[in-house]
Design a protein around this motif. Structure first.
Motif: not given
Ligand SMILES: Nc1ncnc2c1ncn2[C@@H]1O[C@H](COP(=O)(O)OP(=O)(O)OP(=O)(O)O)[C@@H](O)[C@H]1O
Ligand SMILES: [Mg+2]
Length: 348
Positions: A177-182
């Motif tokens: 959560a909070g980590d936008p890297t796909p």
């Protein structure tokens, strides 16, 4: 709260309590049923939905007793092979309308009569088509009622109160959560590998493979003519970094790692076929006991051509310093249980 991950060959449990800034790990335990190594069919769960209930109850009781867990309130993860998921395309509509439309659509997609399953869904993203209409991608999740009842029976018999259940893949995704890297999480267990595409802690697609840790052990046992217990030891000691006399071990195991990699690529292909707006994964995260195979990160990095890292979920929790020496090895093993624990705050 106790988070319990019942795998095919082991049970993991973690007891949590509120910490100062984050959840605190009070207690943890792993109980492996090594019988499966001696007798190939002795897994705790099989993909045919058969759970050896009595065995699991005994193991769970033992584990909870030895951990000295102070709570009876439990939350459990559900293995991907016991759950059916599919991604559906809907025009833009309200949550309530989606809910109604899903029940209607589910009849076509769910392989069991609807009164025999528990249905849930997640919004996994939206997009605009060439005419400018907005669509929603909805992941439909269905769990056979039989599976849910089995879990309820097991926990009751082990003296625990099962408060909620969740898909393993949702627990895994929550850790990010909070980590936008796909990213794609590859959870290499004993009997199955769980493949989860995610962004921002939200699962966007998932798949599964039957190639996993025990495929490597079996390959070693057969090729080297040793018993599976010895093969398991060799695998854990030497991994795939071997040179000289250990080189043979790598060459025996690599085709099975390649099989896992191919399955991930297949799921990736289907994902992008079904969800044309999906972003490409930029990173691989390894979880499950198989992630502890020596040399696996380097090998996967070369084969996938992107950064590969072992999951490091302990970072998100408070815990006693005496656990520290074990954290590196526990990180991938306990990922599902830790993600499950994180979810207890929101109780999704
Ligand atoms: N150091 C290691 N090197 C290689 N493999 C390892 C290592 N440690 C554990 N494993 C493997 O990890 C597997 C167990 O992983 P895990 O506990 O995640 O599985 P599980 O959750 O019981 O199974 P599943 O997820 O398939 O239901 C076993 O095949 C074991 O041999
Ligand atoms: Mg597992």
């Amino acid at each position: 709260m106790l988070a319990v991950d019942i795998g095919t060959t082991s049970i993991k449990a973690i007891e949590f309590a509120p910490g100062k800034q984050a959840l605190r790990i009070m207690n943890y335990g792993i109980l492996e049923s090594s019988g499966y190594l001696a007798r190939a069919n002795q897994a705790l769960q099989t993909s045919s939905l058969k759970i050896f209930e009595a065995d699991i109850v005994e193991l769970l009781k033992t584990l909870v007793r030895q951990m000295g867990a102070g709570t009876k309130s439990a939350r459990a993860s559900l293995a991907p092979f016991s759950v059916f998921t599919t991604v559906l395309d809907f025009p833009q509509m309200s949550q309530k309308e989606i809910q109604q439309a899903i029940v209607y659509q589910a009849k076509q997609y769910v392989p069991l009569p609807l009164n025999e399953v528990w249905l849930d869904w997640r919004d996994v993203g939206g997009y605009q088509d060439e005419k400018g209409f907005t669509h929603r991608k909805i992941m439909l999740i269905s769990v056979p009622q039989e599976q849910i009842q089995k879990y309820q029976r097991i926990f009751r018999a082990a003296g625990l109160a099962l408060k909620s259940m969740e898909l393993e893949s949702l627990s895994l995704a929550r850790l990010f959560a909070g980590d936008p890297t796909p990213s794609v999480v590859i959870d290499i267990g004993s009997r199955s590998t769980n493949i989860v595409f995610m962004e921002n802690g939200q699962i966007t697609f998932s798949g599964q493979s039957d190639f996993a840790g025990s495929s490597l052990t079996q390959a070693l046992a057969t090729s080297l003519g040793v018993n599976p217990l010895r093969a398991e030891e060799l695998k854990k000691e030497r991994g795939i970094i071997g040179t000289g006399p250990n080189y043979e071990l790598s060459t025996i195991m690599l085709p099975f790692l390649d099989a896992i990699i191919n399955e991930v690529k297949k799921v990736d292909f289907t994902y992008h076929e079904q969800v044309s707006i999906a972003r490409k994964a930029e990173r691989v995260i390894l979880a499950g006991g198989g992630a502890n195979l020596l040399g696996i990160e380097k090998y996967f990095e070369r084969e996938f051509g992107m950064p590969v890292a072992k999951a490091a979920p302990f970072l998100k929790f408070e815990y006693a310093p005496d656990i520290q020496p074990f954290v590196s090895e526990l990180n991938p093993l306990m990922s599902v249980a830790l993600g499950l624990g994180l979810g207890s705050k929101t109780n999704s």
